[in-house]
Every structure is written in structure tokens, then in C-alpha cells.
Design an enzyme around this catalytic site. Structure first.
Site, PDB file in Angstrom:
ATOM      1  N   GLU A 218      70.005  75.452   7.412  1.00  0.00           N
ATOM      2  CA  GLU A 218      70.192  76.598   8.306  1.00  0.00           C
ATOM      3  C   GLU A 218      70.211  76.010   9.717  1.00  0.00           C
ATOM      4  OE1 GLU A 218      68.321  80.953   9.419  1.00  0.00           O
ATOM      5  OE2 GLU A 218      66.981  79.271   9.206  1.00  0.00           O
TER       6      GLU A 218
ATOM      7  N   ASP B 156      65.144  75.825   6.032  1.00  0.00           N
ATOM      8  CA  ASP B 156      64.932  76.937   6.961  1.00  0.00           C
ATOM      9  C   ASP B 156      64.734  76.484   8.410  1.00  0.00           C
ATOM     10  OD1 ASP B 156      64.126  79.898   7.149  1.00  0.00           O
ATOM     11  OD2 ASP B 156      62.407  78.925   8.087  1.00  0.00           O
TER      12      ASP B 156
ATOM     13  N   HIS C 205      69.997  87.236   3.663  1.00  0.00           N
ATOM     14  CA  HIS C 205      68.857  88.148   3.814  1.00  0.00           C
ATOM     15  C   HIS C 205      68.494  88.397   5.278  1.00  0.00           C
ATOM     16  CE1 HIS C 205      67.310  84.192   4.381  1.00  0.00           C
ATOM     17  NE2 HIS C 205      66.173  84.675   4.832  1.00  0.00           N
ATOM     18  N   ASP C 206      69.169  87.704   6.216  1.00  0.00           N
ATOM     19  CA  ASP C 206      68.897  87.910   7.642  1.00  0.00           C
ATOM     20  C   ASP C 206      70.006  88.702   8.325  1.00  0.00           C
ATOM     21  OD1 ASP C 206      66.576  86.385   7.572  1.00  0.00           O
ATOM     22  OD2 ASP C 206      67.636  84.523   8.030  1.00  0.00           O
TER      23      ASP C 206
ATOM     24  N   ASP D 170      63.655  77.277  -1.176  1.00  0.00           N
ATOM     25  CA  ASP D 170      63.733  77.403   0.272  1.00  0.00           C
ATOM     26  C   ASP D 170      62.679  76.471   0.858  1.00  0.00           C
ATOM     27  OD1 ASP D 170      64.206  78.621   2.874  1.00  0.00           O
ATOM     28  OD2 ASP D 170      64.909  80.364   1.740  1.00  0.00           O
TER      29      ASP D 170
HETATM   30  C1  NOJ Z   1      65.128  81.928   8.852  1.00  0.00           C
HETATM   31  C2  NOJ Z   1      64.908  82.789   7.644  1.00  0.00           C
HETATM   32  O1  NOJ Z   1      66.116  82.939   6.970  1.00  0.00           O
HETATM   33  C3  NOJ Z   1      64.328  84.080   8.142  1.00  0.00           C
HETATM   34  O2  NOJ Z   1      64.296  85.074   7.151  1.00  0.00           O
HETATM   35  C4  NOJ Z   1      62.964  83.787   8.678  1.00  0.00           C
HETATM   36  O3  NOJ Z   1      62.449  84.952   9.294  1.00  0.00           O
HETATM   37  C5  NOJ Z   1      62.978  82.668   9.719  1.00  0.00           C
HETATM   38  N1  NOJ Z   1      63.864  81.585   9.388  1.00  0.00           N
HETATM   39  C6  NOJ Z   1      61.607  82.087   9.885  1.00  0.00           C
HETATM   40  O4  NOJ Z   1      61.267  81.324   8.762  1.00  0.00           O
END
Ligand code: NOJ
Length: 558
Positions: A258, A201, A331-332, A99
Site C-alpha cells: 500500500e 499496510d 475496504h478504505d 495483512d
Molecule cells: C490502511 C488500511 O487499509 C486502513 O484500513 C487503516 O485504517 C490504515 N492503513 C491504518 O492501518
């Protein structure tokens, strides 16, 4: 025409290390635990593994706050463990991607520590630090996790730094070429080490518009959504092009972004043949039903025609322009089966349907740990059981909007990031076999019914269904069609029917799903050669009409 790439025909899998497998009994998953499960992933058919962050971190945002990019957090293991993982993955023809979190670092990173010591010095310029007079902050942007993006710089009464996420995640200043150079050096260091690439990210945040821009407030806190910043930022392409040329391109690395953006040219710019990244996630389904006022107003379940419209919309916009990455969860997000299937309809049949319609789309499938078992959202009973900072913030937003504590809790729960972050279910023994100690986050009590030990090797399990889908995608007979074939919607107007052709050069498949609990009939386009997959034991065919019970999905070779 899309240029073919080595990774197009692969299947990817996301590991959330903290919750995957704990080898040393401290309640936290680790690299040795991951190594011990590589054969499990191999059996499923996984080729590319994305590790959520394992770098040194205070874990304020579960590792997305990095205090040392060149070391492994002792809770996850050592650099030797990492080398071992790379070696063991390679021995199995698997690829590891890291990541890449470079919009921000941790406030415990030495860069930030030095910036606090000397804000006017070299490291002060790595961040956004402003002197504030009469308490007037430079702007009124609201951070993703709530409150202003400005926080007092430790040790300085009149200086503030910017953080678009948690206050322990100071934003790095990409306008500074020195900072960019440091980032590229670090990326190349990992690529030299043998990682195959990165998941990138929060990348849209690296470019800011004029930081003295105030937007109309959109809540009572007087702040304005950070989305304004993303919309108004111009010039990110130069940064991303430079990063690619200085790093990924030299190593033929695989990158998945992302990327959240409304830019009409986004697909071409980000994942076209000369795009900034190899691929990016399709978030169209995860964004459906969202509400700017907060999670408490979002739509808990998106299914049937709505899901179909999102998936087909992306495929239509994309065409042959690039290769998207398809997910149902990460995971989000909440668990896909809980978000895309109404609770009362949740069973192995509906889970298999969702898996098939998603994995058979054109693009790279990313499976999130536990998805292959049909892991579900968690019946948390109190906000105190939730560790996630974002859920805690959204709970407060709901309370402020006037909901009672109970209402607020239940309104945000379906969206909690902790739904997907509870420990992996390896078996039905204590703590789901994840750890011998107390797990860092509670285990979903349904591990007794839903676990790997029960499902691996059981012919009709959700795991076996995923394995079969992946192996169909790899089957030399069908590979070209499934990887590169066109997606053509079939009977798109028929309600809660999600059906599409995959049209390759010499084969055509039809994926047809009854995305509802009621039976419905589907008129097939003609005869078919064979049924490749069916999530039920029966096929009720009457001439060219298929009587489909609720949530049936079939993959037919025409
Ligand atoms: C996206 C990540 O997937 C998330 O888990 C994180 O809180 C934020 N970016 C900040 O890095």
C-alpha cells in the site's frame, strides 16, 4: 525487461473478514465462514486471497490495530481454523496472503503496555515517546484520523507518544534495529506457517523526517497535513530492502504494497525487478478528485475521461518496468461502481463496462468482496449508523468548515469506508444470509436485488461477467496477451471513449468502452477476427464503424 513471476497470471481477491461470512451467529464474519465459501471463490476464478487483519485486536480500526501478531482474534476464530483455511486453500490451488500492519501496533499490545510501565526501558524504544515541557508538543503533524499525532502516554503527565493514525495505534520506531528484528521474526513465522505473502499496510509511514519539524499550519486547528512527513522522509529504501532480504526473499513470497508516494522513481524502486515488493496498488483513480481540506470538498464521482486518464497515466509511466495491481475499490474506498459511474447511470451494463476496462488492463486484478456482484454504496440515513472512525472525523471536519449537520453528513457519505464494509450479500434471506444474528454493521437494503444466490449461475449476471473476464485472462489462447501484452491507447482523444489495444507476441485484442450514457460511434482500426466479450446482446456494426449504445464494452480479437 520484466522478469516473469508465478503470480503474474493470477487473479486476487480481498476478503474483509468481519463482513464476509459469519459461521457462529455472533454477527461478525469469521475464518470458518471464509472456509465455507472457498468453493464460491474458486468458481469465480480467484487464486490469491488477501485477508484483511484477523490478528488479536481491540478493533479500534477494525483489526489494523494489532495487540498480538501471533494469534487470531477469538472473534474471527482460532489458530486451528487458520491452519484449516491454509490447508483448504492449498487443496484448491489457492494462496492466502495476510495483512502486514507494522507501521503501528495496538496500544493494547504488550510492547506498548511495557513501554507505558517503563518509557526509558527497552520497550519505550519501540515507540516514539517524548517528554513534553510547558505543553509544547514536538511537532504539529495532524494524524490521518484527525487531531495531533501526539497523545499523552498513559500513566505519565509529561510524556507523549506518536500515532499517525488512531490514538490506539502507536507508531513503531523503525529506527530501532531491535524492533525491526522482532518484525522480521514475526513475518518469517507466518511464512513458515504457509502463508504465501502479505499485503503491506501504510508502509510509507515507517520512515519519519526529524520529528521536531513544524510545518506551516493548513487548517484552523494549527496542524499540518501528515503528507508533509511522507514527502520529507528520506531513507525508507534501506528499511524496505532489509525487510525484503530478511524475510520475503528467502521464501519467494508475494507482496503487494500500500504505497502512497509522489516519488518520481517510485515504480522502479518499489516494483521494478529488484524492487522492494512484488507489486503495489495503483491508487491513481482513487486519488483523483481528492481535496486536502477534507472529504467534504472531494469529488464524489470520477468517470469517463478522468478515469481513463488515470488508468492510462499509470500504464504509461509503468511500461515494462513492473507489474501493478489494479483495483476499483477496497475496504478504505467507496464502492467502485458508485464512485466511477454516475448514480443515474448505474445498472448491470455500466457495472460490466467498468469491470472490463479495469480487469483487462495490464497488471494483477484485485477484486474486493462483493465487487463481483456489483455491490453499491449504502444509503445510510444517519451518522450514527457509521462505525468507521475516519468518516466520523471527516464529518466533524465538515461541520467545523461551516456545513450544517445534514450537509456535512451528505458531503462525507460518498467517501465513507463503511460503504464497502457492510456485510456480503449471500442471498435474499434475512441479513443477506451473512449472519443469523444482528450484523455488526447494517446490511445494505439492496441485498434483495443484489446477491450471490441470484447471480451465480445466471448467465447475464455481473458475477458471470466477472467469471468470464477472469477465465478469458486464464485462457491458454489469450493468456500471454492479456497478462503481458502492451497497453496501447486507441483514439485516446475521443471523448468518454476508453479504448486500448492489448498487444501480445502473436495476438492483438481491442478493449473498447463507451464510458457515458449517450451512444457514440467508434471507427475500428480495421477488420476483426471475433468478438470475445460484449456486455450487450447486440453489435451494431456499419462497415468499420461501431455504433455503441451508452456503456457498451466489447473485447475484440483483431
Ligand atoms: C490502511 C488500511 O487499509 C486502513 O484500513 C487503516 O485504517 C490504515 N492503513 C491504518 O492501518
Amino acid at each position: 525487461m520484466l522478469q516473469k513471476k508465478w503470480w503474474h497470471e493470477k487473479t486476487a481477491y480481498q476478503i474483509y473478514p468481519k463482513s464476509f461470512c459469519d459461521s457462529n451467529g455472533d454477527g461478525i464474519g469469521d475464518l470458518k465462514g471464509i472456509i465455507s465459501k472457498l468453493d464460491y471463490l474458486k468458481e469465480l476464478g480467484v487464486d490469491i486471497i488477501w485477508l484483511s487483519p484477523i490478528y488479536c485486536s481491540p478493533l479500534a480500526d477494525q483489526g489494523y490495530d494489532i495487540s498480538d501478531y501471533y494469534n487470531i482474534d477469538p472473534r474471527f476464530g482460532t489458530m486451528d481454523d487458520m491452519d484449516e483455511l491454509l490447508k483448504e486453500a492449498k487443496a484448491r490451488n489457492m494462496y492466502i496472503i495476510m495483512d502486514l500492519v507494522v507501521n503501528h501496533c495496538s496500544d493494547e499490545h504488550q510492547w506498548f503496555q511495557k513501554a507505558c510501565g517503563d518509557p526509558e526501558g527497552e520497550f519505550g524504544k519501540y515507540f516514539y515517546i517524548e517528554t513534553v515541557k510547558d505543553g509544547k508538543l514536538p511537532n504539529n503533524w495532524r494524524s490521518y484520523f484527525g487531531g495531533s499525532v501526539w497523545e499523552k502516554l498513559p500513566g505519565h503527565e509529561d510524556k507523549y507518544y506518536m500515532h499517525v493514525f488512531h490514538k490506539k495505534q502507536p507508531d513503531l520506531n523503525w529506527e530501532n534495529p531491535k524492533l525491526r528484528h522482532e518484525v522480521y521474526k514475526m513475518i518469517n513465522w507466518w511464512l513458515e506457517k504457509g502463508v504465501a505473502g502479505f499485503r503491506i499496510d501504510a508502509i510509507m509511514n515507517i520512515k519519519k523526517p526529524n520529528i521536531f519539524t513544524t510545518y506551516p499550519a493548513d487548517r484552523e486547528d494549527g496542524l499540518a497535513s501528515i503528507e508533509n512527513m511522507i514527502r520529507d522522509a528520506v531513507g525508507i529504501d534501506e528499511f524496505l530492502h532489509e525487510m525484503k532480504m530478511e524475510t520475503f526473499e528467502k521464501y519467494n513470497a508475494f507482496t503487494v504494497g500500500e504505497v502512497f508516494t509522489d516519488r518520481p522513481d517510485a515504480l522502479k524502486a518499489f516494483i521494478g525487478n529488484d524492487g522492494h515488493f512484488s507489486t503495489m496498488f495503483d491508487f491513481s483513480e482513487t486519488c483523483a478528485g481528492k481535496n486536502e481540506d477534507g472529504w467534504y470538498k472531494c469529488q464524489p464521482v470520477v468517470c469517463g475521461d478522468e478515469y481513463k486518464a488515470c488508468a492510462f497515466g499509470t500504464q504509461k509511466r509503468l511500461g515494462d518496468l513492473g507489474f501493478i495491481s489494479n483495483i476499483i475499490e477496497n475496504h478504505d474506498e467507496p464502492r467502485g461502481v458508485s464512485h466511477y459511474i454516475p448514480a443515474e447511470d448505474l445498472n448491470d451494463t455500466s457495472k460490466k463496462m467498468l469491470a472490463a476496462v479495469n480487469i483487462m488492463l495490464r497488471g494483477l486484478p484485485f477484486i474486493y468482496q462483493g465487487q463481483e456482484l456489483g455491490m453499491t454504496n449504502v444509503d445510510f440515513t444517519s451518522i450514527d449508523q457509521i462505525d468507521d472512525c475516519s468518516t466520523q472525523d471527516e464529518y466533524k471536519v465538515a461541520l467545523k468548515a461551516g456545513l450544517s449537520a445534514d450537509e456535512a453528513f451528505h458531503a462525507v457519505l460518498p467517501f465513507s469506508r463503511d460503504n464497502a464494509r457492510t456485510p456480503f450479500h449471500w442471498n435474499d434471506s434475512a441479513n443477506a444470509g451473512f449472519t443469523s444474528a444482528a450484523p455488526w454493521l447494517m446490511v445494505n437494503p439492496n441485498y434483495v436485488q443484489i446477491n450471490a444466490k441470484d447471480q451465480v449461475g445466471r448467465q447475464n449476471s455481473v458475477f458471470s461477467w466477472y467469471k468470464e473476464l477472469i477465465s478469458l485472462r486464464k485462457n491458454p489462447e489469450y493468456k500471454e496477451t492479456i497478462v503481458y501484452g502492451e497497453v496501447i491507447p486507441y483514439k485516446a482523444e475521443q471523448k468518454n471513449l476508453m479504448a486500448y489495444y492489448r498487444k501480445g507476441t502473436d495476438k492483438t485484442l481491442l478493449v473498447a468502452a463507451n464510458y457515458q450514457n449517450k451512444a457514440q460511434d467508434l471507427k475500428l482500426p480495421g477488420t476483426f477476427k471475433q468478438v470475445l466479450m460484449n456486455n450487450l446482446d447486440t453489435l451494431d456494426l456499419d462497415g468499420s464503424t461501431l455504433h455503441m449504445p451508452g456503456y457498451q464494452v466489447v473485447i475484440l480479437e483483431l
